[in-house]
Write a protein that holds these residues in place. Structure first.
Motif, PDB file in Angstrom:
ATOM      1  N   ILE A 145       0.879  -1.172   0.000  1.00 40.96           N
ATOM      2  CA  ILE A 145       0.000   0.000   0.000  1.00 40.96           C
ATOM      3  C   ILE A 145       0.915   1.221   0.000  1.00 40.96           C
ATOM      4  CG2 ILE A 145      -1.743   1.279   1.271  1.00 40.96           C
ATOM      5  CD1 ILE A 145      -2.719  -1.442   2.316  1.00 40.96           C
ATOM      6  N   SER A 146       0.685   2.119  -0.954  1.00 37.13           N
ATOM      7  CA  SER A 146       1.600   3.247  -1.162  1.00 37.13           C
ATOM      8  C   SER A 146       1.535   4.275  -0.035  1.00 37.13           C
ATOM      9  CB  SER A 146       1.280   3.926  -2.492  1.00 37.13           C
ATOM     10  OG  SER A 146       0.080   4.645  -2.383  1.00 37.13           O
ATOM     11  N   ASP A 147       2.517   5.162  -0.050  1.00 40.39           N
ATOM     12  CA  ASP A 147       2.546   6.286   0.888  1.00 40.39           C
ATOM     13  C   ASP A 147       1.280   7.127   0.728  1.00 40.39           C
ATOM     14  OD1 ASP A 147       5.104   5.418   1.471  1.00 40.39           O
ATOM     15  OD2 ASP A 147       6.115   7.056   0.443  1.00 40.39           O
ATOM     16  N   ASN A 148       0.930   7.840   1.787  1.00 33.88           N
ATOM     17  CA  ASN A 148      -0.170   8.811   1.782  1.00 33.88           C
ATOM     18  C   ASN A 148      -1.516   8.187   1.415  1.00 33.88           C
ATOM     19  OD1 ASN A 148       1.705  10.966   2.338  1.00 33.88           O
ATOM     20  ND2 ASN A 148       2.314  10.782   0.198  1.00 33.88           N
ATOM     21  N   SER A 149      -1.729   6.953   1.823  1.00 29.36           N
ATOM     22  CA  SER A 149      -3.001   6.282   1.553  1.00 29.36           C
ATOM     23  C   SER A 149      -3.914   6.357   2.763  1.00 29.36           C
ATOM     24  CB  SER A 149      -2.769   4.814   1.186  1.00 29.36           C
ATOM     25  OG  SER A 149      -2.115   4.718  -0.048  1.00 29.36           O
ATOM     26  N   ILE A 150      -5.212   6.310   2.492  1.00 32.76           N
ATOM     27  CA  ILE A 150      -6.234   6.304   3.525  1.00 32.76           C
ATOM     28  C   ILE A 150      -7.023   5.016   3.361  1.00 32.76           C
ATOM     29  CG2 ILE A 150      -8.323   7.425   4.369  1.00 32.76           C
ATOM     30  CD1 ILE A 150      -7.159  10.061   3.194  1.00 32.76           C
ATOM     31  N   ILE A 151      -7.000   4.180   4.383  1.00 35.17           N
ATOM     32  CA  ILE A 151      -7.750   2.924   4.360  1.00 35.17           C
ATOM     33  C   ILE A 151      -8.988   3.138   5.211  1.00 35.17           C
ATOM     34  CG2 ILE A 151      -7.704   0.474   4.893  1.00 35.17           C
ATOM     35  CD1 ILE A 151      -4.592   0.716   4.550  1.00 35.17           C
ATOM     36  N   GLY A 152     -10.135   3.057   4.574  1.00 38.53           N
ATOM     37  CA  GLY A 152     -11.397   3.378   5.229  1.00 38.53           C
ATOM     38  C   GLY A 152     -11.818   2.379   6.283  1.00 38.53           C
ATOM     39  N   ALA A 153     -12.756   2.802   7.097  1.00 34.77           N
ATOM     40  CA  ALA A 153     -13.287   1.960   8.162  1.00 34.77           C
ATOM     41  C   ALA A 153     -13.906   0.695   7.576  1.00 34.77           C
ATOM     42  CB  ALA A 153     -14.326   2.732   8.963  1.00 34.77           C
ATOM     43  N   ASN A 154     -13.624  -0.419   8.207  1.00 32.00           N
ATOM     44  CA  ASN A 154     -14.155  -1.744   7.853  1.00 32.00           C
ATOM     45  C   ASN A 154     -13.788  -2.214   6.454  1.00 32.00           C
ATOM     46  OD1 ASN A 154     -15.424  -2.143  10.386  1.00 32.00           O
ATOM     47  ND2 ASN A 154     -17.057  -0.765   9.736  1.00 32.00           N
ATOM     48  N   PRO A 164      -1.348   6.587  -4.277  1.00 32.22           N
ATOM     49  CA  PRO A 164      -2.016   7.074  -3.068  1.00 32.22           C
ATOM     50  C   PRO A 164      -3.475   7.400  -3.351  1.00 32.22           C
ATOM     51  CG  PRO A 164      -0.507   8.728  -3.931  1.00 32.22           C
ATOM     52  CD  PRO A 164      -0.325   7.502  -4.757  1.00 32.22           C
ATOM     53  N   GLY A 165      -4.280   7.295  -2.343  1.00 29.49           N
ATOM     54  CA  GLY A 165      -5.694   7.616  -2.474  1.00 29.49           C
ATOM     55  C   GLY A 165      -6.484   6.970  -1.355  1.00 29.49           C
ATOM     56  N   LYS A 166      -7.793   7.044  -1.484  1.00 28.67           N
ATOM     57  CA  LYS A 166      -8.687   6.432  -0.510  1.00 28.67           C
ATOM     58  C   LYS A 166      -8.945   4.993  -0.932  1.00 28.67           C
ATOM     59  CE  LYS A 166     -10.842  10.815   0.425  1.00 28.67           C
ATOM     60  NZ  LYS A 166     -11.929  11.692   0.020  1.00 28.67           N
ATOM     61  N   ILE A 167      -8.755   4.088  -0.002  1.00 25.93           N
ATOM     62  CA  ILE A 167      -8.964   2.662  -0.247  1.00 25.93           C
ATOM     63  C   ILE A 167     -10.148   2.257   0.619  1.00 25.93           C
ATOM     64  CG2 ILE A 167      -7.913   0.382  -0.119  1.00 25.93           C
ATOM     65  CD1 ILE A 167      -5.164   1.848  -0.291  1.00 25.93           C
ATOM     66  N   LEU A 168     -11.261   1.936  -0.031  1.00 24.52           N
ATOM     67  CA  LEU A 168     -12.507   1.710   0.700  1.00 24.52           C
ATOM     68  C   LEU A 168     -13.230   0.473   0.186  1.00 24.52           C
ATOM     69  CD1 LEU A 168     -13.827   5.365   0.283  1.00 24.52           C
ATOM     70  CD2 LEU A 168     -12.582   4.482   2.233  1.00 24.52           C
ATOM     71  N   GLY A 169     -13.995  -0.159   1.052  1.00 21.38           N
ATOM     72  CA  GLY A 169     -14.919  -1.197   0.639  1.00 21.38           C
ATOM     73  C   GLY A 169     -14.492  -2.608   0.955  1.00 21.38           C
ATOM     74  N   ILE A 170     -15.405  -3.536   0.578  1.00 17.01           N
ATOM     75  CA  ILE A 170     -15.183  -4.967   0.761  1.00 17.01           C
ATOM     76  C   ILE A 170     -15.508  -5.645  -0.561  1.00 17.01           C
ATOM     77  CG2 ILE A 170     -15.858  -7.034   2.020  1.00 17.01           C
ATOM     78  CD1 ILE A 170     -16.861  -5.184   4.256  1.00 17.01           C
ATOM     79  N   PRO A 171     -14.579  -6.113  -1.323  1.00 14.14           N
ATOM     80  CA  PRO A 171     -13.144  -5.907  -1.208  1.00 14.14           C
ATOM     81  C   PRO A 171     -12.793  -4.457  -1.553  1.00 14.14           C
ATOM     82  CG  PRO A 171     -13.609  -7.035  -3.263  1.00 14.14           C
ATOM     83  CD  PRO A 171     -14.914  -6.904  -2.527  1.00 14.14           C
ATOM     84  N   ALA A 172     -11.669  -4.021  -1.108  1.00 15.11           N
ATOM     85  CA  ALA A 172     -11.279  -2.618  -1.218  1.00 15.11           C
ATOM     86  C   ALA A 172     -10.991  -2.220  -2.663  1.00 15.11           C
ATOM     87  CB  ALA A 172     -10.062  -2.344  -0.360  1.00 15.11           C
ATOM     88  N   LYS A 173     -11.383  -0.968  -2.971  1.00 14.38           N
ATOM     89  CA  LYS A 173     -11.090  -0.347  -4.259  1.00 14.38           C
ATOM     90  C   LYS A 173     -10.543   1.039  -3.970  1.00 14.38           C
ATOM     91  CE  LYS A 173     -14.701  -2.765  -6.647  1.00 14.38           C
ATOM     92  NZ  LYS A 173     -16.096  -2.921  -6.458  1.00 14.38           N
ATOM     93  N   ARG A 174      -9.762   1.556  -4.935  1.00 13.85           N
ATOM     94  CA  ARG A 174      -9.170   2.885  -4.756  1.00 13.85           C
ATOM     95  C   ARG A 174     -10.103   3.946  -5.324  1.00 13.85           C
ATOM     96  NH1 ARG A 174      -5.729   6.736  -6.827  1.00 13.85           N
ATOM     97  NH2 ARG A 174      -5.456   5.868  -8.874  1.00 13.85           N
ATOM     98  N   TYR A 175     -10.263   5.015  -4.564  1.00 10.60           N
ATOM     99  CA  TYR A 175     -11.054   6.170  -4.980  1.00 10.60           C
ATOM    100  C   TYR A 175     -10.166   7.396  -4.949  1.00 10.60           C
ATOM    101  CZ  TYR A 175     -15.014   3.099  -4.262  1.00 10.60           C
ATOM    102  OH  TYR A 175     -15.890   2.036  -4.338  1.00 10.60           O
ATOM    103  N   GLU A 176     -10.407   8.321  -5.838  1.00  8.39           N
ATOM    104  CA  GLU A 176      -9.615   9.563  -5.901  1.00  8.39           C
ATOM    105  C   GLU A 176     -10.062  10.537  -4.852  1.00  8.39           C
ATOM    106  OE1 GLU A 176      -6.932   9.903  -7.817  1.00  8.39           O
ATOM    107  OE2 GLU A 176      -7.305   7.909  -8.573  1.00  8.39           O
TER     108      GLU A 176
END
Length: 176
Positions: A145-154, A164-176
């Protein structure tokens, strides 16, 4: 693992700065935040002492305090997994594999699990610097997982994210 006492002290200072604490005397206060900082200080001391066999009696005492404080707070975090500037937000269950590597200035919440993939090659995640790991996140496998990433709750992260970016969901996907 620290090669010198000065490097260990710098890591403790960065951990304190992440918690916005100016004095080490703060760890003497009866609060959850002080207990978390005590745990982190024990962890940093162990990372230093494990390299120097001459301090073995001191190592045994600090190891005991580290394990007891971890049990009290609900942490199962081995030494030499987190870089300096770690910010554990509050007490609660946090489980990290001894093979995981997390960079500097990481902020981590409760109910986080960072572990190996039991069905694969038994390698653990590598997480970059300046990352936020939200409550309940599950991160496992031979991933990066790259620098400056945000891994969302759950979120359940089981593949690599090189941007870098927001990593959210089940399974996780990257969002800008």
């Amino acid at each position: 693992m620290f090669n010198s006492f000065i490097l260990m002290l710098n890591a403790i200072k960065e951990d304190m700065a992440a918690h916005n604490i100016k004095s080490l005397y703060y760890i003497l206060l009866p609060s959850d935040k002080a207990n978390i900082l005590q745990f982190q200080c024990y962890m940093r001391l162990l990372e230093f002492l494990v390299k120097f066999k001459i301090f073995f009696p001191f190592y045994v005492v600090i190891k005991f305090l580290f394990v007891k404080k971890g049990e009290q707070l609900g942490f199962s975090i081995p030494i030499n997994t987190f870089g300096a500037g770690l910010w554990i937000v509050h007490k609660g269950t946090i489980v990290v594999s001894s093979d995981a590597r997390i960079g500097n200035n990481c902020r981590i919440h409760v109910c986080v699990n960072i572990g190996k993939n039991p069905l694969g090659n038994n390698k653990a995640p590598k997480i970059g610097n300046n990352c936020y790991i939200g409550p309940g996140a599950k991160i496992y496998g031979d991933i990066y997982i790259s620098d400056n990433s945000i891994i969302g709750a759950n979120s359940v992260v089981n593949k690599s994210f090189y941007q870098p970016g927001k990593i959210l969901g089940i399974p996780a996907k990257r969002y800008e």
